[in-house]
Design an enzyme around this catalytic site. Sequence first.
Site, mmCIF file in Angstrom:
data_model
loop_
_atom_site.group_PDB
_atom_site.id
_atom_site.type_symbol
_atom_site.label_atom_id
_atom_site.label_comp_id
_atom_site.label_asym_id
_atom_site.label_seq_id
_atom_site.Cartn_x
_atom_site.Cartn_y
_atom_site.Cartn_z
ATOM 1 N N ASP A 117 0.848 -1.261 0.071
ATOM 2 C CA ASP A 117 0.013 0.036 0.019
ATOM 3 C C ASP A 117 0.780 1.393 0.002
ATOM 4 O O ASP A 117 2.050 1.339 0.216
ATOM 5 C CB ASP A 117 -0.874 0.088 1.038
ATOM 6 C CG ASP A 117 -0.216 -0.003 2.649
ATOM 7 O OD1 ASP A 117 0.615 -0.846 2.613
ATOM 8 O OD2 ASP A 117 -0.495 0.550 3.342
ATOM 9 N N GLU A 160 -0.085 -1.109 5.668
ATOM 10 C CA GLU A 160 1.163 -0.822 6.666
ATOM 11 C C GLU A 160 0.816 0.854 7.155
ATOM 12 O O GLU A 160 1.082 1.020 8.338
ATOM 13 C CB GLU A 160 2.442 -0.847 5.893
ATOM 14 C CG GLU A 160 3.728 -0.524 6.836
ATOM 15 C CD GLU A 160 3.899 0.732 6.827
ATOM 16 O OE1 GLU A 160 4.722 1.248 7.818
ATOM 17 O OE2 GLU A 160 3.524 1.626 6.223
HETATM 18 ZN ZN LIG Z 1 6.497 2.354 4.522
#
Ligand SMILES: [Zn+2]
Length: 480
Positions: free
Chosen positions: A121, A188
């Site tokens: 992401d 994340e």
């Molecule tokens: Zn990162």
Amino acid sequence: MIKKLLIVLLLIVFLLAAIILIRTFSFSSRQMQLAATPAPAVSESALDHFLNSISFKTISYGDSARLDSTQFIGFRNYLSDTYPLTHAQLKREIVKGYSLLFTWEGKNKELNPIVLMAHQDVVPIEEGTEKIWSTDPFKGIVKDDFIWGRGSADDKINLIAIMETVEKLLQKGFQPQRSIYLAFGHDEETFGSGAIAMAELLVSRNVKAELVLDEGGMITREKIPGMKGKSVALLGTSEKGAMSLQLEVEQPGGHSAMPADETAIDILARAVSNLRDEKFEARFSLSTKGFVEYLGPEMPFVQKMAFANLWLFRPMVNSMYEQSKEGNAMIRTTLAPTIFNSGVKDNVVPTLATATVNLRLLPGDSSSMVVREVERRINDSRVKVKIKSFVREATAVTLPTSLGYQKVDSAIHLAHGEILSAPFMMIAATDSRYFQEVSENIVKFSPMVDPIGFHGIDERVSLESYQIALWFFEQLISGC
Ligand SMILES: [Zn+2]
């Protein structure tokens, strides 16, 4: 008498100077001495794969309902089309819908495996800033020897470099000695739920890894005072913790024409001001001590002398760190007021005032200890202190003497000539913090050189960085 005193004084000065100099000259290098092989040129296909990966809008919004599954599934399919051998020979598991966990069986089951992490992401493009970008953020392009686009530095460079390397090594018929897991989270930047689930899966399978490598520190040629122009690889060995506290004051309100001596706002403002007045104790965490031990001997004479003699120069070194916000955050727990709320009307004294303070905890400072310290400083029972959200203790510290750390350290020395390396403490957080039960040796390092626009506008990494990253992962994996 005065003469005698003078002689004693001189002797003391002489002795002090001797100790300082002896310590400085015996402050010897801890750098690995390995002969690097120049990195091969980046193939056209490897470059295309990286550029294409940027076109997938694998964006993490704060609201998980906004996740665009077609982008993540598209990216997953792109990976399987682009890296067929990897997908044929490694086991792939889809975790939490979008995270990807690959298992590459090693030859020797006696050896502990390693885990290579990266995240799919990227952060969104802040609304209204698209126009400020020099390029389309989701069209990977090469310009001025840089690869441009959202996610180029954070973190698709690592993900694609790992996949390229595995595919290349499989083409050569290579099988690692140790098993290797590839763990690619999908959120994340927000919740880390993919990483949490993958870590739980590995723990449930009793995986004890020799090394977990995730994004983190980088190679810098600019950022370390006294070392400009030299390449320094910063290997993150710990992360600060984080916590938000809510401060609340309730007092009788009333008409502002007849205010009490102290209102809820006054009490809260004083509490926040007291918190800001006193800094948390400055301390070198184990990671920062490692930084000093590994880089100190390589520094110009004056800095080397200071680092070799911290018993004497600690106050001076601390004030050097305190000169910048970043430096200050390296040596202490920090506290910042981030939200302040009270009052609704010009002529009404409010009954309630609240504030949020955000703290970043130095390894060794636990959240409970810090809460007690906050209460002590406020020293006013009318101010209620509550944990608001977001409690994350600082991580454990990976030792630079561990095999896991040494593998990363030797890979970067083999991949990049004339490089220095050192442990350091990360101020930001990574997915790897969820892997503490999987391994004691977690290293946070992205093999790229001073990227630009991290989480911001015109995010980009140099072509050289990609070349280094590919070569670094090849050294690391083939040495496993
Ligand atoms: Zn990162």
